[in-house]
Write a protein that holds these residues in place. Structure first.
Motif, PDB file in Angstrom:
ATOM      1  N   UNK A  45      16.225  12.420  -9.902  1.00  0.00           N
ATOM      2  CA  UNK A  45      14.823  12.022  -9.771  1.00  0.00           C
ATOM      3  C   UNK A  45      13.997  13.057  -9.015  1.00  0.00           C
ATOM      4  N   UNK A  46      14.635  13.746  -8.069  1.00  0.00           N
ATOM      5  CA  UNK A  46      13.921  14.789  -7.323  1.00  0.00           C
ATOM      6  C   UNK A  46      13.554  15.942  -8.244  1.00  0.00           C
ATOM      7  N   UNK A  47      14.468  16.335  -9.107  1.00  0.00           N
ATOM      8  CA  UNK A  47      14.167  17.408 -10.054  1.00  0.00           C
ATOM      9  C   UNK A  47      13.039  16.973 -10.987  1.00  0.00           C
ATOM     10  N   UNK A  48      13.106  15.730 -11.466  1.00  0.00           N
ATOM     11  CA  UNK A  48      12.041  15.223 -12.318  1.00  0.00           C
ATOM     12  C   UNK A  48      10.740  15.022 -11.544  1.00  0.00           C
ATOM     13  N   UNK A  49      10.866  14.739 -10.245  1.00  0.00           N
ATOM     14  CA  UNK A  49       9.701  14.497  -9.403  1.00  0.00           C
ATOM     15  C   UNK A  49       8.816  15.708  -9.217  1.00  0.00           C
ATOM     16  N   UNK A  50       9.324  16.876  -9.541  1.00  0.00           N
ATOM     17  CA  UNK A  50       8.502  18.091  -9.464  1.00  0.00           C
ATOM     18  C   UNK A  50       7.414  18.040 -10.527  1.00  0.00           C
ATOM     19  N   UNK A  51       7.755  17.520 -11.701  1.00  0.00           N
ATOM     20  CA  UNK A  51       6.827  17.534 -12.835  1.00  0.00           C
ATOM     21  C   UNK A  51       6.231  16.163 -13.145  1.00  0.00           C
ATOM     22  N   UNK A  52       6.921  15.103 -12.766  1.00  0.00           N
ATOM     23  CA  UNK A  52       6.485  13.743 -13.094  1.00  0.00           C
ATOM     24  C   UNK A  52       6.160  12.964 -11.816  1.00  0.00           C
ATOM     25  N   UNK A  53       5.354  11.925 -11.909  1.00  0.00           N
ATOM     26  CA  UNK A  53       4.971  11.149 -10.713  1.00  0.00           C
ATOM     27  C   UNK A  53       6.033  10.118 -10.312  1.00  0.00           C
ATOM     28  N   UNK A  54       7.216  10.578  -9.992  1.00  0.00           N
ATOM     29  CA  UNK A  54       8.315   9.688  -9.619  1.00  0.00           C
ATOM     30  C   UNK A  54       8.013   9.006  -8.283  1.00  0.00           C
ATOM     31  N   UNK A  55       7.594   9.768  -7.293  1.00  0.00           N
ATOM     32  CA  UNK A  55       7.325   9.211  -5.970  1.00  0.00           C
ATOM     33  C   UNK A  55       6.204   8.192  -6.032  1.00  0.00           C
ATOM     34  N   UNK A  56       5.155   8.507  -6.764  1.00  0.00           N
ATOM     35  CA  UNK A  56       4.032   7.592  -6.879  1.00  0.00           C
ATOM     36  C   UNK A  56       4.449   6.295  -7.562  1.00  0.00           C
ATOM     37  N   UNK A  57       5.298   6.393  -8.572  1.00  0.00           N
ATOM     38  CA  UNK A  57       5.808   5.203  -9.247  1.00  0.00           C
ATOM     39  C   UNK A  57       6.649   4.338  -8.330  1.00  0.00           C
ATOM     40  N   UNK A  58       7.455   4.975  -7.492  1.00  0.00           N
ATOM     41  CA  UNK A  58       8.261   4.218  -6.537  1.00  0.00           C
ATOM     42  C   UNK A  58       7.384   3.544  -5.488  1.00  0.00           C
ATOM     43  N   UNK A  59       6.304   4.210  -5.071  1.00  0.00           N
ATOM     44  CA  UNK A  59       5.375   3.598  -4.109  1.00  0.00           C
ATOM     45  C   UNK A  59       4.728   2.362  -4.730  1.00  0.00           C
ATOM     46  N   UNK A  60       4.295   2.464  -5.974  1.00  0.00           N
ATOM     47  CA  UNK A  60       3.680   1.326  -6.657  1.00  0.00           C
ATOM     48  C   UNK A  60       4.686   0.189  -6.809  1.00  0.00           C
ATOM     49  N   UNK A  61       5.910   0.500  -7.198  1.00  0.00           N
ATOM     50  CA  UNK A  61       6.940  -0.524  -7.341  1.00  0.00           C
ATOM     51  C   UNK A  61       7.215  -1.206  -6.008  1.00  0.00           C
ATOM     52  N   UNK A  62       7.275  -0.422  -4.926  1.00  0.00           N
ATOM     53  CA  UNK A  62       7.514  -1.000  -3.604  1.00  0.00           C
ATOM     54  C   UNK A  62       6.357  -1.910  -3.197  1.00  0.00           C
ATOM     55  N   UNK A  63       5.133  -1.492  -3.445  1.00  0.00           N
ATOM     56  CA  UNK A  63       3.978  -2.322  -3.096  1.00  0.00           C
ATOM     57  C   UNK A  63       3.972  -3.628  -3.882  1.00  0.00           C
ATOM     58  N   UNK A  64       4.275  -3.571  -5.158  1.00  0.00           N
ATOM     59  CA  UNK A  64       4.325  -4.783  -5.966  1.00  0.00           C
ATOM     60  C   UNK A  64       5.407  -5.722  -5.457  1.00  0.00           C
ATOM     61  N   UNK A  65       6.576  -5.190  -5.130  1.00  0.00           N
ATOM     62  CA  UNK A  65       7.659  -6.033  -4.624  1.00  0.00           C
ATOM     63  C   UNK A  65       7.340  -6.601  -3.245  1.00  0.00           C
ATOM     64  N   UNK A  66       6.652  -5.840  -2.401  1.00  0.00           N
ATOM     65  CA  UNK A  66       6.252  -6.352  -1.087  1.00  0.00           C
ATOM     66  C   UNK A  66       5.268  -7.502  -1.255  1.00  0.00           C
ATOM     67  N   UNK A  67       4.289  -7.334  -2.132  1.00  0.00           N
ATOM     68  CA  UNK A  67       3.325  -8.408  -2.391  1.00  0.00           C
ATOM     69  C   UNK A  67       4.034  -9.640  -2.939  1.00  0.00           C
ATOM     70  N   UNK A  68       4.982  -9.437  -3.840  1.00  0.00           N
ATOM     71  CA  UNK A  68       5.744 -10.548  -4.398  1.00  0.00           C
ATOM     72  C   UNK A  68       6.517 -11.290  -3.314  1.00  0.00           C
TER      73      UNK A  68
END
Length: 83
Positions: A45-68
């Motif tokens: 995921x780190x290698x992919x995170x250079x070109x793709x928004x992996x970290x941002x997607x994980x932040x969004x997933x974490x926020x959704x799960x926290x709200x849930x």
């Protein structure tokens, strides 16, 4: 240095998402194995995170799960008070 920061950020967010959404009570040995494989998978995921928004997607997933989790806790609290 930047790659290490990205790696540790992705690992931390992956652990948070795992704990909030998917974790179950497991024996210590199995939990350690899960976290080892999770950290190994975060290498890709780190290698992919250079070109793709992996970290941002994980932040969004974490926020959704926290709200849930917050809404679930409030719902359970209201059910107990209604009884």
């Amino acid at each position: 240095m930047g790659m290490w920061l990205l790696y540790f950020t992705i690992v931390a967010l992956s652990i948070l998402v795992y704990k909030l959404g998917f974790a179950q009570k497991l024996p210590l040995g199995k939990s350690i194995m899960i976290y080892i494989f999770l950290a190994a998978g975060c290498t890709i995921l780190t290698v992919l995170g250079i070109f793709l928004p992996i970290t941002e997607g994980l932040v969004v997933a974490a926020l959704i799960l926290i709200i849930y989790k917050i809404r679930l806790h409030q719902s359970k609290k209201q059910q107990v008070e209604a009884k």
